[in-house]
Scaffold this motif. Sequence first.
Motif, PDB file in Angstrom:
ATOM      1  N   TYR A  95      10.002  -4.045   2.180  1.00  0.00           N
ATOM      2  CA  TYR A  95      10.417  -2.650   2.025  1.00  0.00           C
ATOM      3  C   TYR A  95      11.713  -2.631   1.226  1.00  0.00           C
ATOM      4  N   LYS A 157       7.578   5.936  -0.684  1.00  0.00           N
ATOM      5  CA  LYS A 157       7.770   6.930   0.365  1.00  0.00           C
ATOM      6  C   LYS A 157       9.089   7.633   0.074  1.00  0.00           C
ATOM      7  N   VAL A 159      11.971  10.061   1.580  1.00  0.00           N
ATOM      8  CA  VAL A 159      12.521  10.678   2.783  1.00  0.00           C
ATOM      9  C   VAL A 159      13.607  11.625   2.313  1.00  0.00           C
ATOM     10  N   ASN A 172      17.162   7.697   8.992  1.00  0.00           N
ATOM     11  CA  ASN A 172      15.869   8.331   8.717  1.00  0.00           C
ATOM     12  C   ASN A 172      14.953   7.401   7.936  1.00  0.00           C
ATOM     13  N   ARG A 175      13.557   4.879  10.350  1.00  0.00           N
ATOM     14  CA  ARG A 175      12.522   5.485  11.195  1.00  0.00           C
ATOM     15  C   ARG A 175      11.215   5.588  10.427  1.00  0.00           C
ATOM     16  N   CYS A 176      11.355   5.905   9.145  1.00  0.00           N
ATOM     17  CA  CYS A 176      10.181   6.013   8.288  1.00  0.00           C
ATOM     18  C   CYS A 176       9.463   4.662   8.200  1.00  0.00           C
ATOM     19  N   ALA A 178       9.715   2.304  10.466  1.00  0.00           N
ATOM     20  CA  ALA A 178       9.215   2.002  11.809  1.00  0.00           C
ATOM     21  C   ALA A 178       7.837   2.607  12.028  1.00  0.00           C
ATOM     22  N   LYS A 179       7.589   3.758  11.391  1.00  0.00           N
ATOM     23  CA  LYS A 179       6.279   4.412  11.546  1.00  0.00           C
ATOM     24  C   LYS A 179       5.144   3.529  11.033  1.00  0.00           C
ATOM     25  N   ASP A 180       5.461   2.632  10.067  1.00  0.00           N
ATOM     26  CA  ASP A 180       4.452   1.723   9.519  1.00  0.00           C
ATOM     27  C   ASP A 180       4.111   0.577  10.464  1.00  0.00           C
ATOM     28  N   LEU A 181       4.872   0.428  11.520  1.00  0.00           N
ATOM     29  CA  LEU A 181       4.734  -0.693  12.455  1.00  0.00           C
ATOM     30  C   LEU A 181       4.693  -2.037  11.732  1.00  0.00           C
ATOM     31  N   THR A 272      13.917  -1.804  12.770  1.00  0.00           N
ATOM     32  CA  THR A 272      13.052  -0.759  13.323  1.00  0.00           C
ATOM     33  C   THR A 272      13.294  -0.566  14.819  1.00  0.00           C
ATOM     34  N   THR A 274      14.982   0.878  17.984  1.00  0.00           N
ATOM     35  CA  THR A 274      15.681   2.143  18.209  1.00  0.00           C
ATOM     36  C   THR A 274      17.165   1.922  18.411  1.00  0.00           C
TER      37      THR A 274
END
Lengths: 498, 381
Positions: A95, A157, A159, A172, A175-176, A178-181, A272, A274
Amino acid sequence: MVYVGSIQMRESLLTMTNWLLWLTFVGLLLLAVPYGVLVADHPNFIFIIGALGIWRYGVGMMHFVRGMMFLYIVFPRQKHLANKALEYLQPSHIYLMITSFRIDAMTTAKVYKSIIKEAIECGYPTTVVASVVEMSDELLIKNLWENFTPPAHISLKIVRIAGTGKRDGLANGFRCIAKDLPDGTALVSVIDGDTELKPGVVGKCAPFFSLYPNVGALTTNETCQVLGSEVMSQWHKLRFAQRHVNMSSMALAKRVLTLTGRMSFFRASVVTQTSFINDVENDHLKHWRLGTFKFLTGDDKSSWFSLIQRGWDTYYVPDAVINTWEHPPDRNFFRAAKQLMFRWTGNSLRQNHRATKLGIKRLGILTYYVLWDQRISMWTSLVGLSAAIVAAFKYGIAILVMYLLWIALTRTIITVLLMFSGHRISPLYPILLYFNQIFGALMKVYVSFRLDRQSWTRQKTATKQIDDKFQRNFNIYSARLMTFGAFCLFFAFIMRLV
Amino acid sequence: MTTVSNNTNIVHESEAQRRHSRVKLPSSLVITDQEGKKLQLPILNLSATGFAFSSKDLQLTVGDFEEGSLVFKFNSLEIGLDVKFQVVGVHGEKDTRYGCEFHELGREEIATLRTIITKFLSGEITNINDILSTLSRDNFSKAREDAISKALTGSEKLRALLFTTAFVMLSLLAFTYVLFSIHQHFFVVQSTTAVVSVEKNGLSSPKNGQIEVLANTGDSVTKGQPLAIISSPLLTDVFTVAGAANMEVSELDKLLERTIRSTVTSPCDCSVLSISAKNEQFVSQGQHLLSLSGANSKSQILARFKNADLSKLTIGTKVLIDLIDGNAAIKGEITALTVPEDIRLEEHKVYAVLVTIEPEIALPISFANQPAIVKVGDFVF
């Protein structure tokens, strides 16, 4: 070509002349030393300052030797091993996350071009995450993306967040991601909106995560293009050369002290989490005098602290180079330097305050010492000059001339040594080195009593003021009193010494 | 073909435009007049910052603050925006036209007005859904949320205050020290050497012989009090007589064994400053035995100063004398300045000036010959 050649020749001639000018100045200082000073017996304080000097230069020398060891002996071997390790364990996904805010369109275009190119060429499935505020940036990025028409395994992506600061932009973005796991081998590179990647950066950084399972993040070597005066430009370049040596020295212990916001690589499994995102977004400090305040700048220090606290190692890759576009905040060199140093030293001191609390066991002796040294150095840096000035009044001007000669000679030697770091040196360096020492130390002292004051250079975001009226006034006046007090104690020491 | 104009004095139309475009949007203002009657007046034009309407009945003047609500009609639904405004222009006698500026518009009102005006300008029809979605969205960027920063609690404040005060106290001490040392180093001249000198009487031995000291250093003695006894062999007194008398060896031996004791007595009521002879020592005639100093003896300080400091030394200058006895320095005054006569002497380079200082109070005898520090230019009150 002839034309280009003559320009280069003129430049090198100019550099030569500048060096001659500097050496003439040193020669004049030498002549200015009155006859007999060198043989006369010295007051006792010279010995104390000498001892102090041996300590200070010793620390500098240690960093230099360690840095050179890392650069020329240790790192090449580690690189070889890392490339071998990469054959067994490859990152699953890369990433590249960029945060941009109000950077001029030219720079933004250059930066995103280099990033999209790197994404296409690095050879891993890659996602470019652009954390932006303005609509114009979004349009620009989309446009560039269409121009490059990247293959299917590269994705983008965007954001978009409110312009409430870089920390929110980072959070942010994380978090974006993290959504991809992302899995355990995925890597995240955090890049600033003014940073241009030199080709191959990803390929140079990724192997070290395969080799060292305990390295949570690493950072890269920086060069810069300064959009400002010659002095400003040399000043930035000097900083990066010094940074290079220090980073290399700390990398030998895998305890690099900053994960530069400009460009650092993290394990996706780290960023990722929290708690990590929360640390970056809401990092704060509780101070005995200033109350609890949130950090505004220095996100790179927060991520470092978060990582070290969790037991990760940090590393430096000297041959992965990025190029940053520096926009000095002011045309005037001193004003710009003041503003930048205010930010940098503030970040470093806020960080220092709590990093030392992690203890010698977690940090290791060297890092623990280096962190303490950062706090002491602001005072030791001032001892020499203050003592020389007081002594000049008491024993005659010759002492001050001697001191300046000493400074000129030592800084010239340091400049020459910096050449070995691979960064180019300039005859302005000796002066700038000394300027940094004195001005930086003064700035540090000033900031160390005003840790709650922080602001971005590009963005006028300032933290909201605390509602409590007592605290607000107390912070202002107690900071002034503390600064005054600290200087009184310092000068009492100097008067006692000389 | 393009023609290039040399005339640079062109104002682009947009630069002279109004700040906000005015639109003639069908809407009305509901306002209560002076008698409490509700009036619904058509809006002539509307912009993001104000509006205009006309009325026969209202009596408003420039500067008046009013409240009312703007009513927009969409299909079958009416939307009312409560607004506060100030009258900024009054035009015409009959059918007066009032120009008004919004005051204290809330965020929702601003967002709604903008939506309505923008839609109208772009030729779209505003429907109630647009308005509802505008109202439900967060249209403004906010300051960064900060629920973390907070002030110290009461006891922490007290602690911070105490620590700061303690630090400030300490620093004031340091500040005083800095001022003190600056004063001492740059404004005070110090003697290179100084000594307390007391007027004294010396007693010397009247004869050759063995001494027996009867007094101790520091003793107070009265006039006539014996201080020492010298035992000299009788022979020394009768030597010539004995020789002339052709005495026998045995008789001479006898004489040798006999001694005469002579006493040294104090010539004054005073005290013993120093004793230079040791008990049972053989002293010769005229040798210095004791120094005595009377209660009225004058004491002075003799000090040497550097030549460079000469400008600060004049007769009559007040000085401070530190006798290094742990007590406060005493005051004194310079009474004489001398320099060694032979200017070729090497010592001339450094300690040229010999200064005689009269202390304000008489010094006790015990200070005689003790070193001292003399400072010129220090605070003498």
